[in-house]
Scaffold this active site. Structure first.
Site, PDB file in Angstrom:
ATOM      1  N   GLU A  22      -3.277  -0.067  -0.066  1.00 47.42           N
ATOM      2  CA  GLU A  22      -4.195  -1.179  -0.352  1.00 47.42           C
ATOM      3  C   GLU A  22      -5.099  -1.525   0.823  1.00 47.42           C
ATOM      4  OE1 GLU A  22      -1.268  -1.553   0.832  1.00 47.42           O
ATOM      5  OE2 GLU A  22      -1.621  -3.048   2.393  1.00 47.42           O
ATOM      6  N   ASP A  60       2.551  -7.369   2.162  1.00 49.70           N
ATOM      7  CA  ASP A  60       2.352  -6.123   1.418  1.00 49.70           C
ATOM      8  C   ASP A  60       3.645  -5.728   0.708  1.00 49.70           C
ATOM      9  OD1 ASP A  60       1.579  -3.698   0.417  1.00 49.70           O
ATOM     10  OD2 ASP A  60       1.417  -2.684   2.363  1.00 49.70           O
ATOM     11  N   LYS A  67       7.230  -1.159  -2.730  1.00 50.68           N
ATOM     12  CA  LYS A  67       7.991  -0.679  -1.575  1.00 50.68           C
ATOM     13  C   LYS A  67       9.484  -0.870  -1.824  1.00 50.68           C
ATOM     14  CE  LYS A  67       4.594  -1.717   2.033  1.00 50.68           C
ATOM     15  NZ  LYS A  67       4.332  -0.312   2.397  1.00 50.68           N
ATOM     16  N   LYS A  90      -7.769  -5.663   9.007  1.00 43.39           N
ATOM     17  CA  LYS A  90      -7.016  -5.729   7.744  1.00 43.39           C
ATOM     18  C   LYS A  90      -6.169  -7.001   7.700  1.00 43.39           C
ATOM     19  CE  LYS A  90      -3.124  -3.425   5.341  1.00 43.39           C
ATOM     20  NZ  LYS A  90      -2.276  -2.208   5.237  1.00 43.39           N
ATOM     21  N   ARG A  92      -6.774   0.316   2.910  1.00 43.96           N
ATOM     22  CA  ARG A  92      -8.046   1.052   2.924  1.00 43.96           C
ATOM     23  C   ARG A  92      -8.991   0.534   1.847  1.00 43.96           C
ATOM     24  NH1 ARG A  92      -4.920   6.588   2.199  1.00 43.96           N
ATOM     25  NH2 ARG A  92      -3.477   5.306   3.394  1.00 43.96           N
ATOM     26  N   ASP A 122       0.058   0.898  -3.112  1.00 38.69           N
ATOM     27  CA  ASP A 122       0.534   0.589  -1.762  1.00 38.69           C
ATOM     28  C   ASP A 122      -0.447   1.082  -0.686  1.00 38.69           C
ATOM     29  OD1 ASP A 122       2.206  -0.442   0.144  1.00 38.69           O
ATOM     30  OD2 ASP A 122       3.716   1.152   0.007  1.00 38.69           O
ATOM     31  N   ASP A 170       1.394  -7.444   8.064  1.00 38.30           N
ATOM     32  CA  ASP A 170       0.363  -6.505   7.620  1.00 38.30           C
ATOM     33  C   ASP A 170      -1.047  -7.084   7.767  1.00 38.30           C
ATOM     34  OD1 ASP A 170      -0.112  -3.908   6.785  1.00 38.30           O
ATOM     35  OD2 ASP A 170      -0.021  -4.375   4.641  1.00 38.30           O
TER      36      ASP A 170
HETATM   37  N1  BES Z   1       1.057  -1.718   5.375  1.00 39.77           N
HETATM   38  C1  BES Z   1       1.429  -0.383   5.088  1.00 39.77           C
HETATM   39  C2  BES Z   1       1.599   0.495   6.331  1.00 39.77           C
HETATM   40  C3  BES Z   1       2.647   0.082   7.322  1.00 39.77           C
HETATM   41  C4  BES Z   1       3.857   0.764   7.369  1.00 39.77           C
HETATM   42  C5  BES Z   1       2.420  -0.903   8.258  1.00 39.77           C
HETATM   43  C6  BES Z   1       4.812   0.424   8.294  1.00 39.77           C
HETATM   44  C7  BES Z   1       3.389  -1.263   9.197  1.00 39.77           C
HETATM   45  C8  BES Z   1       4.578  -0.595   9.219  1.00 39.77           C
HETATM   46  C9  BES Z   1       0.371   0.262   4.206  1.00 39.77           C
HETATM   47  O1  BES Z   1      -0.304  -0.582   3.340  1.00 39.77           O
HETATM   48  C10 BES Z   1       1.064   1.282   3.357  1.00 39.77           C
HETATM   49  O2  BES Z   1       1.850   0.892   2.548  1.00 39.77           O
HETATM   50  N2  BES Z   1       0.726   2.550   3.550  1.00 39.77           N
HETATM   51  C11 BES Z   1       1.283   3.606   2.788  1.00 39.77           C
HETATM   52  C12 BES Z   1       0.153   4.542   2.410  1.00 39.77           C
HETATM   53  C13 BES Z   1       0.543   5.594   1.413  1.00 39.77           C
HETATM   54  C14 BES Z   1       0.883   4.950   0.087  1.00 39.77           C
HETATM   55  C15 BES Z   1      -0.582   6.562   1.263  1.00 39.77           C
HETATM   56  C16 BES Z   1       2.313   4.331   3.645  1.00 39.77           C
HETATM   57  O3  BES Z   1       2.118   4.465   4.846  1.00 39.77           O
HETATM   58  O4  BES Z   1       3.344   4.708   3.103  1.00 39.77           O
HETATM   59 ZN    ZN Z   2      -0.406  -2.539   3.900  1.00 39.87          ZN
HETATM   60 MN    MN Z   3       0.714  -0.839   1.507  1.00 33.96          MN
END
Ligand code: BES
Ligand code: ZN
Ligand code: MN
Length: 502
Positions: free
Chosen positions: A354, A275, A282, A270, A356, A352, A293
């Site tokens: 994104e 992000d 966020k 990825k 996947r 968010d 990220d």
């Molecule tokens: N990049 C984030 C996940 C992340 C969180 C990486 C903390 C490193 C540290 C990812 O893109 C994300 O935002 N995931 C969301 C998914 C949710 C919206 C289903 C999450 O984990 O809140």
């Molecule tokens: Zn992310």
């Molecule tokens: Mn995200």
């Protein structure tokens, strides 16, 4: 830093810091080359041990000053702990501790007495690899953006692995070579994660991939945004829609030296260079962390570099979809339905989620290489942090492939732990209005990332998803990873691939 091996006795070796490992084995006896060194020192080491001033607890250090009795300017005793708990992880940790101590003391070089780190079970090669990996990674710092260096100590310029045993030379050379390649490749991944998103842009990741290819002989192809459009990677484009920087896809390819029929393994990382969350924005606190990220892409780039330099007899492909996840009038909105490369339609419930999306199109694209295995690595879900904390990445998918990763993880200390992908989880990412949606429930969030991705994996190809969210960098310093980026995944992949034929 220069690295080398040398054969010769410890008591005549010229260095500014001679590192000696000492086991906590109760009887305080010294044998072999260390006993010989101690004789030249008039029994100082033995005296220190019998007085109990140095207990040889793991990572304990003590500096001795030989005052001309031997050419070494300092001796650094470093505790190895109990022999029963001694592994290559101990060696990495103590080598890092010793190298950092040598730097603090202003030593211009350091020499590690490898014979002092042998317990009769680990091979000299694996000890040499772990020692060089630990020393080089322990000295890592990210300071390219600093213009002021008050009070900063320079790094030692040279690392020597020393042995009195000429028969051991070849093993030390090989271990040192592997350790140095792996440490440099991990440092490259760390730099990419540490470097902020205004500098580590999608174009910068592409440029870095090109440089890796030209310096190692890897093949490198880049899919630019028009190529991505022509192919129909709608999910990657939907994440890119809010960004001013065009999405790109890095393709690095290593063709092992034996011509025919090598196993093909595709690694997918990825590469979200920042992000924001997109329209599903966020919150502000800690958002700067999202410069990391692209930790999955960094791990793939680093691993590909090492695979090429170590000339592994495999066909390995590294894919990294790269884009920012920004927000803009043209950006994707919650509820939008997007057509993927595979043809499945995706309802984007949360912009968010994104990672996947860009991985899904990449997993489908991986099918072009007729792979024997596909492994993706991604900072995918905050829930990974809740589930497993600091000490293991989450893995989902093919059992045999997970087993390979678990073995490699145990050896490298970059450990992984499985989560289930039962059909019931996959049903939860079905959409009312499209084929699938990009989120499941809140509980079990890490699994829904895997469940979503599973829908896009080419049929009958063994696949594993590795979620490394939170592990790409750390607020706490670890023995061979200072605060900041870890390079997690490089050593894991390289170890798994080196063992592939086992
Ligand atoms: N990049 C984030 C996940 C992340 C969180 C990486 C903390 C490193 C540290 C990812 O893109 C994300 O935002 N995931 C969301 C998914 C949710 C919206 C289903 C999450 O984990 O809140
Ligand atoms: Zn992310
Ligand atoms: Mn995200």
């Amino acid at each position: 830093m220069q690295t080398r091996t040398e054969v010769g006795p410890l008591e005549t070796h010229v260095t500014q810091a001679l590192v000696l490992g000492i086991f906590d084995n109760g009887d305080q006896s010294l044998t072999g080359p260390i006993a010989q060194l101690d004789a030249a020192l008039g029994g100082q080491i033995r005296a220190i041990l019998t007085q109990g001033d140095f207990k040889a607890k793991a990572k304990e250090t003590l500096a001795l000053y030989p005052h001309g009795m031997i050419p070494a300017k300092r001796i650094l005793l470093v505790g190895l702990g109990k022999p029963s708990a001694f592994t290559t992880e101990t060696v990495r940790q103590i080598a890092a501790t010793a190298a950092q101590r040598a730097r603090e003391l202003g030593a211009e070089d350091l020499s590690i007495a490898i014979s002092s780190l042998e317990d009769g079970e680990l091979s000299a090669e694996s000890v040499a690899q772990a020692a060089s990996e630990g020393a080089l990674l322990g000295l890592y710092r990210f300071e390219e953006q600093k213009t002021q260096f008050e009070g900063r100590r320079a790094d030692p310029l040279q690392l020597t692995l020393l042995t009195p045993d000429a028969d051991m030379r070849a093993e030390l050379d090989e271990g040192l070579h592997v350790g140095a390649v792996v440490a440099e490749s991990t440092s490259l991944a760390r730099d990419l994660v540490n470097r902020p998103a205004n500098l580590a842009t999608p174009a910068h990741l592409v440029e870095t991939a090109r440089e890796i290819a030209s310096s190692t002989g890897l093949d490198c192809r880049i899919l630019d945004k028009p190529d991505i459009e022509a192919l129909g990677m709608g999910l990657l484009l939907s994440v890119n829609a809010g960004s001013g920087a065009p999405a790109q896809m890095v393709i690095l390819e290593h063709h092992g030296t034996r011509a025919a029929d090598l196993p093909t393994i595709v690694l997918v990382g990825k590469g979200i260079t920042f992000d924001t969350g997109g329209i599903s924005l966020k919150s502000g606190a800690g958002m700067e962390r999202m410069k990391g990220d692209m930790g999955g892409a960094a791990a793939v780039l680093g691993a590909m570099r090492a695979v090429a330099l170590l000339k592994l007899p495999l066909h390995v492909v590294g894919l990294a979809p790269v884009t920012e996840n920004m927000l803009d009038a043209r950006g994707t909105k919650p509820g939008d339905i997007i057509r993927s490369l595979k043809g499945l339609t995706v309802e984007v419930i949360n912009t968010d989620a994104e990672g996947r999306l860009i991985l899904a199109d990449s997993l489908t694209y991986a099918g072009e290489f007729s792979p024997d295995a596909i492994i993706d690595i991604a900072t995918l879900t905050g829930s990974r942090i809740i589930a497993l904390g600091d000490h293991a990445a989450a893995v989902m998918g093919d059992d045999a492939l997970i087993e390979r990763l678990r073995t490699a993880g145990d050896v490298t200390g970059e450990r992984v732990w499985p989560l289930p992908l039962f059909e019931a989880y996959k049903e939860e990412v079905e959409s009312d209005v499209a084929d699938v949606k990009n989120v499941g429930g809140r509980a079990g969030g890490t699994i829904f990332g895997g469940a979503f991705l599973s829908k896009f994996v080419p049929d009958d190809v063994p696949w594993v998803h590795i979620d490394i969210a939170g592990l790409e960098s750390s607020e706490k310093a670890k023995p061979y990873a200072p605060k900041g980026a870890s390079g997690f995944g490089v050593r894991l992949f390289v170890e798994m691939l080196r063992r592939w034929e086992d």
